[in-house]
Design an enzyme around this catalytic site. Structure first.
Site, mmCIF file in Angstrom:
data_model
loop_
_atom_site.group_PDB
_atom_site.id
_atom_site.type_symbol
_atom_site.label_atom_id
_atom_site.label_comp_id
_atom_site.label_asym_id
_atom_site.label_seq_id
_atom_site.Cartn_x
_atom_site.Cartn_y
_atom_site.Cartn_z
ATOM 1 N N HIS A 71 0.817 -1.210 0.000
ATOM 2 C CA HIS A 71 0.000 0.000 0.000
ATOM 3 C C HIS A 71 0.847 1.255 0.000
ATOM 4 C CE1 HIS A 71 0.694 0.791 4.311
ATOM 5 N NE2 HIS A 71 0.484 -0.504 4.516
ATOM 6 N N CYS A 87 3.034 -4.880 6.712
ATOM 7 C CA CYS A 87 2.704 -4.565 5.321
ATOM 8 C C CYS A 87 3.918 -3.973 4.603
ATOM 9 C CB CYS A 87 1.541 -3.579 5.251
ATOM 10 S SG CYS A 87 -0.055 -4.305 5.665
#
Length: 112
Positions: A71, A87
């Site tokens: 992301h 992440c």
């Protein structure tokens, strides 16, 4: 027809986009911190969402491992560092470019 796949190299904090065995792009990334390391393994992109909001920046691509994804970020200074909850963070302009290239089901290899 391109055969895209992604390799995330945690040791040099770089995400590589490959077409077959040729690297077509390399992007700097932020990765998980010591207590919440980015998980090593073989995954695939299972969903995409523009403008997910908050710390996820301009785009979210979810991995086949629940709660993990590639992301953007609302904190560009975090790129290149061990800061996330596991992440893979990218600059917003980079994640938008990558998301426009790779389809859902693209293979993602994360290696130490």
């Amino acid at each position: 027809m391109p055969q895209y796949r992604i390799i995330v190299d945690l040791s040099n904090r770089t995400l590589y986009l490959l077409d077959g065995n040729n690297v077509v792009r390399a992007y700097p990334i932020g990765i998980g911190k010591i207590l919440t390391k980015t998980p090593v393994g073989e995954y695939m992109i299972v969903n995409k969402q523009a403008n997910p909001g908050g710390p996820f920046g301009a785009f979210w691509m979810g991995l086949s491992r629940p709660h993990y994804g590639i992301h953007g970020t609302n904190d560009p200074s975090s790129i290149g560092r061990e800061v996330s909850h596991g992440c893979i963070r990218m600059y917003n302009e980079d994640v938008l470019q990558l998301a426009s290239i790779v389809p859902i089901r693209t293979r993602v290899t994360i290696r130490a």
